[in-house]
Design a protein around this motif. Structure first.
Motif, mmCIF file in Angstrom:
data_model
loop_
_atom_site.group_PDB
_atom_site.id
_atom_site.type_symbol
_atom_site.label_atom_id
_atom_site.label_comp_id
_atom_site.label_asym_id
_atom_site.label_seq_id
_atom_site.Cartn_x
_atom_site.Cartn_y
_atom_site.Cartn_z
ATOM 1 N N ASP A 79 0.844 -1.182 0.000
ATOM 2 C CA ASP A 79 0.000 0.000 0.000
ATOM 3 C C ASP A 79 0.885 1.240 0.000
ATOM 4 O O ASP A 79 2.113 1.159 -0.061
ATOM 5 N N ALA A 80 0.246 2.415 0.065
ATOM 6 C CA ALA A 80 0.998 3.665 -0.056
ATOM 7 C C ALA A 80 2.012 3.835 1.069
ATOM 8 O O ALA A 80 3.114 4.350 0.846
ATOM 9 N N LEU A 81 1.669 3.416 2.283
ATOM 10 C CA LEU A 81 2.604 3.562 3.395
ATOM 11 C C LEU A 81 3.804 2.644 3.218
ATOM 12 O O LEU A 81 4.944 3.054 3.468
ATOM 13 N N ASP A 82 3.569 1.403 2.799
ATOM 14 C CA ASP A 82 4.686 0.495 2.530
ATOM 15 C C ASP A 82 5.657 1.123 1.535
ATOM 16 O O ASP A 82 6.878 1.124 1.736
ATOM 17 N N ALA A 83 5.091 1.632 0.430
ATOM 18 C CA ALA A 83 5.936 2.183 -0.630
ATOM 19 C C ALA A 83 6.686 3.417 -0.145
ATOM 20 O O ALA A 83 7.850 3.616 -0.490
ATOM 21 N N GLU B 225 3.823 11.217 8.220
ATOM 22 C CA GLU B 225 2.642 11.749 8.905
ATOM 23 C C GLU B 225 1.750 10.627 9.415
ATOM 24 O O GLU B 225 0.516 10.666 9.325
ATOM 25 N N VAL B 226 2.402 9.613 9.950
ATOM 26 C CA VAL B 226 1.726 8.462 10.535
ATOM 27 C C VAL B 226 2.245 8.301 11.953
ATOM 28 O O VAL B 226 3.402 8.640 12.254
ATOM 29 N N GLY B 227 1.443 7.774 12.829
ATOM 30 C CA GLY B 227 1.846 7.600 14.210
ATOM 31 C C GLY B 227 3.057 6.700 14.368
ATOM 32 O O GLY B 227 3.260 5.774 13.579
ATOM 33 N N LEU B 228 3.820 6.984 15.402
ATOM 34 C CA LEU B 228 5.047 6.219 15.649
ATOM 35 C C LEU B 228 4.742 4.736 15.830
ATOM 36 O O LEU B 228 5.464 3.872 15.304
ATOM 37 N N THR B 229 3.686 4.414 16.542
ATOM 38 C CA THR B 229 3.332 3.017 16.769
ATOM 39 C C THR B 229 2.992 2.311 15.457
ATOM 40 O O THR B 229 3.394 1.171 15.222
ATOM 41 N N THR B 230 2.274 3.011 14.590
ATOM 42 C CA THR B 230 1.910 2.432 13.289
ATOM 43 C C THR B 230 3.143 2.170 12.442
ATOM 44 O O THR B 230 3.279 1.110 11.813
ATOM 45 N N VAL B 231 4.064 3.145 12.407
ATOM 46 C CA VAL B 231 5.289 2.974 11.625
ATOM 47 C C VAL B 231 6.109 1.812 12.171
ATOM 48 O O VAL B 231 6.610 0.974 11.401
ATOM 49 N N ARG B 232 6.245 1.736 13.475
ATOM 50 C CA ARG B 232 7.024 0.639 14.065
ATOM 51 C C ARG B 232 6.391 -0.715 13.740
ATOM 52 O O ARG B 232 7.089 -1.666 13.369
ATOM 53 N N ARG B 233 5.076 -0.802 13.850
ATOM 54 C CA ARG B 233 4.391 -2.060 13.557
ATOM 55 C C ARG B 233 4.521 -2.430 12.078
ATOM 56 O O ARG B 233 4.753 -3.590 11.732
ATOM 57 N N ARG B 234 4.430 -1.430 11.197
ATOM 58 C CA ARG B 234 4.531 -1.708 9.772
ATOM 59 C C ARG B 234 5.939 -2.180 9.401
ATOM 60 O O ARG B 234 6.103 -3.104 8.613
ATOM 61 N N LEU B 235 6.951 -1.546 9.978
ATOM 62 C CA LEU B 235 8.320 -1.980 9.690
ATOM 63 C C LEU B 235 8.571 -3.384 10.198
ATOM 64 O O LEU B 235 9.268 -4.182 9.559
ATOM 65 N N GLN B 236 8.010 -3.706 11.350
ATOM 66 C CA GLN B 236 8.178 -5.059 11.884
ATOM 67 C C GLN B 236 7.557 -6.093 10.952
ATOM 68 O O GLN B 236 8.039 -7.225 10.858
ATOM 69 N N ALA B 237 6.498 -5.696 10.241
ATOM 70 C CA ALA B 237 5.865 -6.610 9.297
ATOM 71 C C ALA B 237 6.643 -6.697 7.991
ATOM 72 O O ALA B 237 6.709 -7.751 7.355
ATOM 73 N N LEU B 238 7.244 -5.587 7.563
ATOM 74 C CA LEU B 238 7.943 -5.545 6.282
ATOM 75 C C LEU B 238 9.322 -6.189 6.342
ATOM 76 O O LEU B 238 9.697 -6.970 5.455
#
Length: 351
Positions: free
Chosen positions: A185-189, A211-224
């Motif tokens: 999705d756009a955040l991944d890219a 412009e995304v919350g720190l928790t969201t970014v951390r969780r997304r990176l952990q998934a990627l």
């Protein structure tokens, strides 16, 4: 970009780069502890190297994930005197991850990663049919990548130091992905684009930039990071003592591909080894210390791998682009071709 004086490299510089080759986002507290230096000193040394274009951390989709990326090597024959201009034009395209000016049976080697064969066909048509100076092209599709550049090491650290960094770099267990979750999705890219430019960008800065919350970014990176995105630390060849590079086009009986690839991955000079569907089923990218090593390395291959046949070889005259980085004559990073937002097209590469 203005000229930058390259700092003299010492063993601490090399050790820091080796540490980040193992654990690209290692905290400076860990790096300092492993190397026995103050974390502030380690961070300052790294920043000096990065500012001089001597080393950098970048991100790319995992090469083994065929759902994300397909890899190809394109040989380009140019008209006399056109090779430099053609290489520069190729380097400006996001999909061309590595671009090399070479000697021998081709003038330029471009390594590309795309989402599928249709994109590769469109890319070669768009770039080469109307590009001045191009005489012929040959595309080869990779069917496997036994070893690639992110696995190459400087070997400045001892076994215990490497083990400590290896252990710290282990990702959390990855949960199985559904087909839907395998998409981007756009955040991944956007995260991939930012980490492609600076793989050590702090989490808070990633959150602020997206412009995304720190928790969201951390969780997304952990998934990627465990499953779909890899980080790597690259360096300028010449200042680190590897001024020469060569590409070998080789063949081996298909039943011996796995064994041959395994042995090749153990050679220090081998940066990458790709299994290809084409006239040569192996393309081997190596770094060398001296011109005489071109043939010495080939003789070493013959002794260790008697079934392997070197069909052709090209000396790399200059690497114009490496993992999206534009390089000067010494291999220093002097610019970047940023990844576009949206579904990532071609990122990552062989060497």
């Amino acid at each position: 970009m203005q000229d930058r004086a390259a700092p003299e490299l010492d063993e601490l510089d090399r050790s820091i780069v080796h540490a980040l080759q193992i654990h690209p986002r290692a905290p400076w507290t860990l790096v300092g502890e492993v190397l026995g230096v103050d974390p502030v000193t380690a961070a300052r040394r790294w920043q000096r190297l990065a500012d001089a274009g001597l080393a950098w951390v970048t991100a790319h989709p995992r090469l083994a994930n065929s759902r994300v990326v397909a890899t190809g090597v394109i040989e380009v024959d140019t008209e006399p005197g056109a090779a430099v201009n053609v290489a520069s034009a190729l380097a400006a395209d996001h999909a061309m991850v590595n671009v090399k000016l070479t000697s021998g049976g081709r003038d330029v080697i471009a390594e590309v990663q795309v989402r599928d064969f249709d994109e590769l066909l469109g890319l070669t048509t768009r770039l080469f049919q109307g590009m001045p100076g191009v005489r012929a092209t040959r595309a080869h599709i990779s069917t496997g990548m036994p070893t690639e550049g992110s696995q190459w090491r400087l070997r400045s650290l001892d076994g215990d130091q490497c083990a400590r960094l290896d252990t710290a770099a282990l990702p959390p267990p990855a949960r199985p992905e559904s087909d839907a979750e395998a998409g981007w999705d756009a955040l991944d890219a956007r995260l991939l684009e930012l980490l492609g430019a600076d793989g050590r960008m702090p989490m808070r800065r990633l959150a602020a930039t997206t412009e995304v919350g720190l928790t969201t970014v951390r969780r997304r990176l952990q998934a990627l990071l465990p499953s779909r995105v890899s980080l790597r630390c690259d360096l300028a060849r010449t200042p680190f003592g590897w001024p020469l590079s060569a590409v070998y086009f080789a063949s081996v009986p298909a039943q011996h591909l796995a064994e041959t690839s395994r042995v090749l991955s153990g050679f220090r000079e081998v940066r990458a080894c790709a299994i290809m569907a084409g006239p040569h089923n192996l393309v081997i990218d190596v770094w060398l210390r001296a011109l005489s090593d071109v043939h010495a390395f080939e003789a070493h291959l013959a002794r260790r791998l008697p079934r392997l046949t070197i069909d052709d070889r090209s000396l790399v005259l200059r690497t114009v682009k490496h993992m999206g980085r534009l390089l000067d004559g010494d291999g220093r990073s002097v610019g970047i071709v940023p990844l576009p937002c949206g579904v990532p097209p071609a990122v990552g590469a062989l060497p």
